[in-house]
Design a protein around this motif. Structure first.
Motif, short mmCIF file in Angstrom:
data_model
loop_
_atom_site.label_atom_id
_atom_site.label_comp_id
_atom_site.label_asym_id
_atom_site.label_seq_id
_atom_site.Cartn_x
_atom_site.Cartn_y
_atom_site.Cartn_z
N TYR A 207 0.85 -1.39 0.06
CA TYR A 207 -0.05 -0.06 0.02
C TYR A 207 0.95 1.29 -0.14
N GLN A 208 0.35 2.45 -0.63
CA GLN A 208 0.99 3.52 -0.64
C GLN A 208 0.27 4.80 0.55
N LEU A 209 0.85 4.92 1.38
CA LEU A 209 0.30 6.03 2.30
C LEU A 209 1.12 7.57 1.91
N SER A 210 0.07 8.46 2.00
CA SER A 210 0.40 9.82 1.41
C SER A 210 -0.42 10.92 2.12
N ASN A 211 0.29 11.94 2.16
CA ASN A 211 -0.53 13.19 2.81
C ASN A 211 -1.71 13.63 1.63
N GLN A 212 -3.05 14.18 2.51
CA GLN A 212 -3.77 14.74 1.76
C GLN A 212 -3.74 16.34 1.58
N GLN A 213 -3.31 16.68 2.58
CA GLN A 213 -3.40 18.39 2.79
C GLN A 213 -1.74 18.78 2.12
N THR A 214 -2.19 19.90 1.32
CA THR A 214 -1.03 20.62 0.71
C THR A 214 -0.87 22.17 1.19
N LEU A 215 -2.16 22.57 1.40
CA LEU A 215 -2.28 24.01 1.65
C LEU A 215 -2.68 24.41 3.10
N GLY A 216 -1.90 25.37 3.70
CA GLY A 216 -2.12 25.58 4.96
C GLY A 216 -1.19 24.94 5.81
N ILE A 217 -0.21 24.30 5.29
CA ILE A 217 0.57 23.36 5.98
C ILE A 217 2.20 23.59 5.54
N SER A 218 3.20 23.46 6.32
CA SER A 218 4.53 23.51 5.83
C SER A 218 4.99 22.15 5.45
N GLU A 219 5.81 22.15 4.51
CA GLU A 219 6.66 21.01 3.91
C GLU A 219 7.17 20.14 5.21
N THR A 220 7.64 20.60 6.30
CA THR A 220 8.28 19.86 7.29
C THR A 220 7.03 19.36 8.09
N GLU A 221 5.93 20.35 8.39
CA GLU A 221 4.74 19.51 9.04
C GLU A 221 4.37 18.23 8.24
N ILE A 222 4.11 18.40 6.96
CA ILE A 222 3.61 17.39 6.30
C ILE A 222 4.42 15.96 6.35
N ILE A 223 5.93 16.43 6.55
CA ILE A 223 6.79 15.12 6.55
C ILE A 223 6.58 14.42 7.86
N LYS A 224 6.46 15.46 8.97
CA LYS A 224 6.46 15.08 10.30
C LYS A 224 5.47 14.03 10.46
N ASN A 225 4.16 14.74 10.20
CA ASN A 225 2.87 14.05 10.30
C ASN A 225 2.72 12.67 9.68
N LEU A 226 3.30 12.50 8.34
CA LEU A 226 3.38 11.37 7.72
C LEU A 226 4.40 10.35 8.27
N ASN A 227 5.50 10.72 8.63
CA ASN A 227 6.37 10.03 9.38
C ASN A 227 5.78 9.32 10.67
N ILE A 228 5.02 10.05 11.46
CA ILE A 228 4.32 9.43 12.82
C ILE A 228 3.38 8.60 12.50
N ILE A 229 2.49 8.70 11.17
CA ILE A 229 1.54 7.71 10.95
C ILE A 229 2.33 6.30 10.37
#
Length: 337
Positions: A207-229
Motif C-alpha cells: 500500500y501507498q500512504l501519502s498526505n492529503q493536505q498541501t495548503l495551509g501546512i508547511s513541508e516540514t509539518e507534512i513530513i512529520k505527520n506522515l512519518n508519525i503515521i
C-alpha cells in the motif's frame, strides 16, 4: 546500486519513500495538451538542463520502446496515467541512478520526484528541495502570495508536495486487521492507495500512504505527520507478525509452501509471483527463511514483473513465454552468490 534494490532498517515494512513536487512555470499556460505547447516547455527545459544539473537527461516518451516505458512504471518512476495519456507528447528528466525522475507536461508542467529505499522522508525531502530550488531559480515558478505554488489541481495548491511511503502489510492482512488500520489512519489526513497510485489495489499486501493536505501546512509539518503515521503502521505490522509467530508451525508451513512453489515452478505468472513473494519476504524479514537475502528478494520483486523481466533478459516475449522465462530467472537469482 539503484535505490529500488537497496534496503535499510525499516525495509521489513517500509519499502520505499517518494517526495513529489507539482510545479508550473510562470510564463506558460497550465494544462498543456497541444504538441506545440509541450514543445515550448521542452525547449525551455532543454535550454537550461545543464544549469539545472543533478546529472539529468532529457527523454521523450515517444522515443522510448513500450517495454522501457513500462519498466519505469513498474519501478514506480512514472505513473501509468502519464504514459497512457502523454505517450506521444510527454517527456521526462531522469538521472542514471533513477532516484530522480521529473515528468514534464502531465497535468502540471513539472512533477519533480525523488525516491529512496525504506522510510527516509527527511533526507529524500532535502534532496527534492535542493532540486526544486535550483529549477525555480533557473526557470521561475508560478507562485501566489496567499496560495503558494499554483497547480492545475486545487488539491495540490500551497506546497505542491505529496510525500508517500510504500508499505508491506502481510501480517495485518493475515490477521484481518488491514482495513481497520487503514480506515483509522484515513481520519488523520492520510491517503491509502494501491501500488500504482490512485484507483489501484493493494496488490501483494503493498500500500501507498501519502498526505492529503498541501495548503495551509508547511513541508516540514507534512513530513512529520506522515512519518508519525507510518511509524505507527510499522509498529502495528510488527505486532501482528509477533501474533502470527505464536503458531510457529503454521507460519513456517505457509512460508515454505510459497518458497517451494517459487523454487520448483516451471512456469509462473507475475501475479502469482507477487502473492508468493509477499509470504517469502515476510519469512525473510522474520528470519524464518534464511535461504534468501534482502537483495535477492528485491531482485525477485523487480525482475519478475513483465517489462523488467524482458529488460533483464534483453529480449521480448509473448505472455506465455514470459511465464516460462520468469521461472528460469527466479532460479538464476536464487543461485546467485
Amino acid at each position: 546500486m539503484n535505490w529500488y534494490l537497496q534496503s535499510n532498517n525499516n525495509s521489513d515494512v517500509a519499502i520505499s519513500t517518494r517526495i513529489r513536487f507539482a510545479r508550473n512555470l510562470n510564463n506558460l499556460k497550465f494544462n498543456l495538451n497541444k504538441k506545440e505547447e509541450i514543445e515550448q516547455l521542452e525547449k525551455i527545459i532543454k535550454d537550461n538542463i545543464y544549469q539545472i544539473g543533478f546529472g539529468l537527461k532529457f527523454l521523450k516518451l515517444k522515443d522510448m520502446d513500450d517495454i522501457t516505458k513500462m519498466s519505469l512504471v513498474e519501478k514506480h518512476l512514472l505513473s501509468p496515467n502519464f504514459v497512457l495519456k502523454k505517450n506521444e507528447i510527454g517527456s521526462i528528466l531522469i538521472n542514471d541512478e533513477e532516484n530522480i525522475c521529473i515528468m514534464l507536461g502531465e497535468d502540471d508542467h513539472l512533477k519533480i520526484q525523488v525516491f529512496n529505499c525504506g522510510l527516509d522522508l527527511e533526507n529524500t525531502l532535502n534532496l527534492a528541495i535542493e532540486i526544486d530550488e535550483k529549477i525555480g531559480e533557473t526557470l521561475g515558478y508560478a507562485v501566489h502570495k496567499k496560495y503558494g505554488y499554483l497547480t492545475s489541481c486545487p488539491n495540490n495548491l500551497g506546497t505542491g508536495l505529496i510525500a508517500s511511503v510504500m508499505v508491506h502489510l502481510p501480517a495485518l492482512s493475515k490477521t484481518k486487521n488491514t482495513r481497520r488500520i487503514l480506515d483509522a489512519i484515513n481520519n488523520f489526513g492520510i491517503n491509502i492507495r494501491g501500488i500504482y497510485g490512485e484507483n489501484t489495489d493493494g496488490l501483494g499486501d503493498m500500500y501507498q500512504l501519502s498526505n492529503q493536505q498541501t495548503l495551509g501546512i508547511s513541508e516540514t509539518e507534512i513530513i512529520k505527520n506522515l512519518n508519525i503515521i507510518v511509524e505507527k503502521i510499522i509498529d502495528q505490522e510488527r505486532q501482528a507478525r509477533k501474533l502470527l509467530a505464536k503458531d510457529e508451525l503454521a507460519l513456517e508451513d505457509m512460508i515454505y509452501r510459497s518458497y517451494g512453489i517459487l523454487t520448483n515452478c516451471r512456469k509462473i505468472s507475475s501475479e502469482e509471483v507477487r502473492d508468493l513473494l509477499s509470504n517469502i519476504k515476510l519469512g525473510t524479514d522474520l528470519g524464518v527463511l534464511d535461504e534468501l537475502t534482502d537483495l535477492k528478494v528485491q531482485k525477485l520483486y523487480l525482475y519478475t514483473k513483465p517489462a523488467n523481466l524482458q529488460k533483464y533478459l534483453g529480449s521480448q516475449y509473448e505472455a506465455i513465454e514470459r511465464d516460462i522465462k520468469r521461472a528460469e530467472v527466479i532460479k538464476q537469482i536464487l543461485a546467485e552468490k
